[in-house]
Design a protein around this motif. Structure first.
Motif, PDB file in Angstrom:
ATOM      1  N   ARG A   1     -53.594 -75.214  77.961  1.00 38.28           N
ATOM      2  CA  ARG A   1     -54.333 -75.770  77.081  1.00 38.28           C
ATOM      3  C   ARG A   1     -55.288 -77.349  77.771  1.00 38.28           C
ATOM      4  N   ILE A   2     -56.188 -76.359  78.947  1.00 39.35           N
ATOM      5  CA  ILE A   2     -57.264 -76.769  79.447  1.00 39.35           C
ATOM      6  C   ILE A   2     -58.247 -77.014  78.666  1.00 39.35           C
ATOM      7  N   PRO A   3     -58.117 -76.505  77.318  1.00 37.43           N
ATOM      8  CA  PRO A   3     -60.127 -77.451  77.070  1.00 37.43           C
ATOM      9  C   PRO A   3     -59.547 -78.273  76.149  1.00 37.43           C
ATOM     10  N   GLN A   4     -58.302 -78.682  75.621  1.00 35.61           N
ATOM     11  CA  GLN A   4     -57.762 -79.490  75.127  1.00 35.61           C
ATOM     12  C   GLN A   4     -57.920 -81.182  76.508  1.00 35.61           C
ATOM     13  N   ILE A   5     -57.470 -80.897  77.388  1.00 41.19           N
ATOM     14  CA  ILE A   5     -57.337 -81.963  78.162  1.00 41.19           C
ATOM     15  C   ILE A   5     -58.548 -82.325  79.037  1.00 41.19           C
ATOM     16  N   LYS A   6     -59.588 -81.329  78.673  1.00 43.21           N
ATOM     17  CA  LYS A   6     -61.304 -81.842  78.757  1.00 43.21           C
ATOM     18  C   LYS A   6     -61.452 -82.801  77.808  1.00 43.21           C
ATOM     19  N   GLU A   7     -61.587 -82.072  76.664  1.00 42.22           N
ATOM     20  CA  GLU A   7     -62.015 -82.777  75.733  1.00 42.22           C
ATOM     21  C   GLU A   7     -61.534 -84.188  75.478  1.00 42.22           C
ATOM     22  N   HIS A   8     -60.300 -84.251  75.997  1.00 38.30           N
ATOM     23  CA  HIS A   8     -59.463 -85.600  75.908  1.00 38.30           C
ATOM     24  C   HIS A   8     -60.212 -86.435  76.837  1.00 38.30           C
ATOM     25  N   LEU A   9     -60.076 -86.179  78.134  1.00 38.46           N
ATOM     26  CA  LEU A   9     -61.371 -87.273  79.483  1.00 38.46           C
ATOM     27  C   LEU A   9     -62.630 -86.975  78.898  1.00 38.46           C
ATOM     28  N   GLY A  10     -63.199 -85.944  78.085  1.00 35.14           N
ATOM     29  CA  GLY A  10     -64.603 -86.412  77.891  1.00 35.14           C
ATOM     30  C   GLY A  10     -64.930 -86.047  79.055  1.00 35.14           C
ATOM     31  N   LEU A  11     -65.125 -85.097  80.113  1.00 34.71           N
ATOM     32  CA  LEU A  11     -65.293 -84.428  81.280  1.00 34.71           C
ATOM     33  C   LEU A  11     -66.495 -83.418  81.308  1.00 34.71           C
TER      34      LEU A  11
END
Length: 390
Positions: free
Chosen positions: A35-45
């Protein structure tokens, strides 16, 4: 007669519990990775900032393993496994709830620290159970970790494919793992049943075995550099250097992971039959020659075979090395394991960036020769595991 039956039942129950602890550790470690890609996208980093955040977990591990020996000496490995495991079980959900970079970094620090403490404690518990059995069992324990990590990664990938929200997925994963921990790991040996150190010879400080621990740590580092490289660079090598499709690019790490799991499941019988030094030396030569030949062939099929042989060859390195560190005469198991683990994790975390730096200068194909050389180094240093009292 009844007492003898009870004494035999306790190690069996403890072995089942410590096997479960290793599996739980694997489940926790891999739960959030898909789920790393989704976490990165959610935080906008951005990639660079997110990479800084990802350093939180290894920093937590590095700090925790240094204190793990003291924690196990103070409370016992059972208490540390259950306590740290409980925190680690909840940590992926906290990662999913992170709303900004600061909270993500804090959650990953907690995640890494709790996993590091649990890692050292469960290996110390494994050494104690192994002594009760009077035969090798550590390879099988590490095999259960690999099975748990593989199952968790597959479940996470399925959740991502089904578009399950990240907080929901990781909340369920945390709850399930926490239940498994407290259901199956409670029969771990308590402090009264643990043996603090090998009985032969007078008690000695860790400093007295500093050279032996350093050699064992170097062996672990050499192996972990290769494991990290397979995870981070095998797909890149197959996709960008050899031009395979995106589906085939993942086969290198898959072959390595499956072979490593199979090697660990069968490793105890092989070590019992041929001895730790011989198996370590032969396995590391298989890893070096297999990976080296696969890279030189510059063919996708040969490369996948090379990655697979590397996983098979290094499968028993961590179990044998941790067992040796936990069986040094006069040294508490957790104290020895914590020092070897610290060096090993240094290779796991620092190795892939070093390989990337080398690849900038000579190309990834030649840079992946670093694990080949280090596998050969394991063969040279394999005799260090004989320093442990059995």
């Amino acid at each position: 007669m009844v007492a003898r039956a009870i004494s035999k039942a306790v190690p069996r129950r403890a072995r089942g519990a410590v096997t479960s602890a290793f599996a739980v550790h694997g489940l926790i470690s891999a739960a959030w990775l898909p789920r790393i890609p989704q976490i990165k996208e959610h935080l906008g980093l951005g990639a660079g900032v997110f990479g800084v955040a990802l350093l939180g977990a290894p920093l937590g591990v590095a700090c925790a393993v240094r204190a793990a020996g003291w924690c196990v000496a103070r409370w016992g490995s059972r208490a540390v496994v259950l306590g740290a495991g409980s925190v680690a079980s909840v940590a992926p959900f906290l990662v999913a709830l992170s709303g900004n970079l600061g909270w993500l970094l804090a959650a990953l620090l907690l995640f890494g620290a709790s996993l590091g403490l649990m890692d050292v404690a469960m290996n110390a518990q494994g050494v104690a159970v192994e002594r009760a059995y009077r035969r090798p069992i550590m390879s099988g324990l590490h095999g259960s970790y690999s099975v748990g990590a593989l199952a968790s990664a597959l479940a996470g990938s399925a959740a991502a494919q089904a578009r399950v929200p990240v907080p929901v997925h990781l909340a369920v994963a945390s709850a399930v793992v926490l239940c498994l921990l407290w259901t199956f790991c409670r029969p771990l040996l308590d402090r009264s049943a643990e043996v603090p150190s090998v009985a032969s010879g007078p008690p000695r400080s860790v400093r007295a075995h500093r050279a032996a621990l350093f050699m064992l740590g170097v062996i672990a580092l050499c192996s972990f550099v290769g494991e990290g490289a397979m995870g981070d660079w095998s797909a890149v090598y197959l996709r960008e250097t050899l031009g395979t499709g995106p589906g085939a690019a993942g086969l290198g790490y898959a072959g390595c992971a499956v072979a490593m799991t199979a090697g660990r499941v069968a490793g105890d019988r092989v070590v019992a039959r041929f001895g730790a030094v011989a198996v370590l030396r032969a396995g590391s030569l298989v890893a070096a020659c297999g990976l080296g030949a696969g890279l030189l062939a510059r063919d996708p099929v040969a490369a996948v075979a090379g990655f697979t042989l590397f996983g098979l060859g290094v499968a028993v390195v961590a179990p044998v090395t941790f067992s040796a560190a936990g069986n040094l005469p006069g040294v508490p198991a957790a104290a020895g394991i914590s020092r070897v683990t610290a060096l090993g994790y240094l290779g796991l975390l620092g190795g892939p960036p070093v390989i990337g730096f080398v690849a900038e200068g000579v190309g990834l194909g030649w840079a992946l020769g670093v694990p080949v050389v280090l596998a050969g180094t394991i063969a040279v240093l394999a005799g260090a595991v004989s320093s442990a009292g059995r």
